[in-house]
Design a protein around this motif. Structure first.
Motif, PDB file in Angstrom:
ATOM      1  N   VAL A  30      -6.246   3.955  -3.020  1.00  0.00           N
ATOM      2  CA  VAL A  30      -6.877   4.089  -4.165  1.00  0.00           C
ATOM      3  C   VAL A  30      -9.152   5.073  -3.468  1.00  0.00           C
ATOM      4  O   VAL A  30      -9.788   3.438  -2.743  1.00  0.00           O
ATOM      5  CB  VAL A  30      -8.009   3.424  -4.913  1.00  0.00           C
ATOM      6  CG1 VAL A  30      -8.460   3.781  -6.469  1.00  0.00           C
ATOM      7  CG2 VAL A  30      -6.434   2.997  -5.794  1.00  0.00           C
ATOM      8  N   PRO A  31      -8.411   5.388  -2.644  1.00  0.00           N
ATOM      9  CA  PRO A  31      -9.511   6.089  -1.734  1.00  0.00           C
ATOM     10  C   PRO A  31     -10.587   6.067  -2.900  1.00  0.00           C
ATOM     11  O   PRO A  31     -10.931   6.291  -3.968  1.00  0.00           O
ATOM     12  CB  PRO A  31      -9.082   8.286  -1.766  1.00  0.00           C
ATOM     13  CG  PRO A  31      -8.946   7.694  -2.805  1.00  0.00           C
ATOM     14  CD  PRO A  31      -7.636   7.072  -3.303  1.00  0.00           C
ATOM     15  N   GLY A  32     -12.496   6.504  -1.982  1.00  0.00           N
ATOM     16  CA  GLY A  32     -13.471   6.933  -2.784  1.00  0.00           C
ATOM     17  C   GLY A  32     -13.798   7.737  -3.443  1.00  0.00           C
ATOM     18  O   GLY A  32     -12.739   8.847  -3.193  1.00  0.00           O
ATOM     19  N   ALA A  33     -14.409   7.895  -4.797  1.00  0.00           N
ATOM     20  CA  ALA A  33     -14.687   9.375  -5.551  1.00  0.00           C
ATOM     21  C   ALA A  33     -16.362   9.839  -5.021  1.00  0.00           C
ATOM     22  O   ALA A  33     -16.901   8.680  -5.462  1.00  0.00           O
ATOM     23  CB  ALA A  33     -13.996   9.856  -6.376  1.00  0.00           C
ATOM     24  N   GLY A  34     -16.411  11.124  -5.799  1.00  0.00           N
ATOM     25  CA  GLY A  34     -17.745  11.303  -5.991  1.00  0.00           C
ATOM     26  C   GLY A  34     -18.169  12.090  -5.038  1.00  0.00           C
ATOM     27  O   GLY A  34     -17.380  12.992  -4.250  1.00  0.00           O
ATOM     28  N   ALA A  35     -19.675  12.582  -5.612  1.00  0.00           N
ATOM     29  CA  ALA A  35     -20.315  13.367  -4.286  1.00  0.00           C
ATOM     30  C   ALA A  35     -20.278  13.302  -2.941  1.00  0.00           C
ATOM     31  O   ALA A  35     -21.172  12.246  -1.973  1.00  0.00           O
ATOM     32  CB  ALA A  35     -21.971  13.652  -4.322  1.00  0.00           C
TER      33      ALA A  35
END
Length: 203
Positions: A30-35
């Motif tokens: 599960v990689p990081g996500a977002g701006a």
């Protein structure tokens, strides 16, 4: 709109990672996500069961509570970057349920490569460490005093790190009063992070 292209770490990279044994039982990394260039990065401990199944951070019960805290703090999730110190779900079976199991120090250290890449690429002004495991991973320490970091941000590698409870801590509280107090502490820390990101001193 916040830029979301080319995340610092891809799911394919995590699925191929063999730096620790956690990949064996997890559904996926599960990689990081977002701006991608967020001023504020939130770092949790590890994916939970729903995150493991869906492949995205903070989409389970703790994530829903975090969304409430972000709203109360006046922060827009779409303008943040959210990730975890450990990228695979560590669990033990209890009947048919998968119950969270805390990652070992060597697993945190094995995953540090990915967290460091996210920190380097996103280059946040402020990092909010959700829980002691996240704080240890962000600071590269084997022990931290969570309470102290809640009140006083720590400068580390050119960024400010503030710690608070993980939302799952609030969910585990048995009384409404304790749950509300933990939730309010999270909100206060998120508000402090917002002020720090704007260059406003806290205290």
């Amino acid at each position: 709109m916040p830029e979301r292209k080319q995340p610092p770490v891809s799911r394919d990279e995590l699925n191929e990672c063999r730096r620790c044994p956690l990949w064996r039982n997890a559904t996926q990394g599960v990689p990081g996500a977002g701006a991608v260039h967020a001023r504020i990065m939130l770092v949790g401990e590890q994916p939970g069961s729903q995150e493991d199944l869906q492949g995205s951070p903070f989409v389970g019960p703790a994530g829903h509570l975090l969304d409430e805290a972000l709203q109360a703090a006046g922060l827009d999730r779409d303008k943040l970057f959210m990730t975890n110190a450990v990228k695979h779900f560590k669990f033990e079976w209890r009947g048919k349920r998968r119950l969270h199991k805390s990652p070992a120090q060597q697993e945190i250290e094995a995953c540090n490569l990915w967290l460091e890449r996210e920190l380097e690429k996103v280059h946040p002004t402020v990092v909010v460490a959700l829980g002691a495991t996240a704080a240890r991973a962000v600071l590269g320490r084997k022990s931290v005093t969570l309470a102290g970091m809640m009140e006083t941000p720590v400068e580390h590698q050119g960024r400010l790190v503030i710690a608070t409870y993980h939302p799952s801590f609030a969910l585990r509280q048995r009384s409404d009063e304790a749950r509300a107090a933990a939730f309010e502490r999270i909100v206060r820390s998120l508000r402090a992070a917002a002020r720090l990101a704007r260059g406003v001193k806290t205290g």
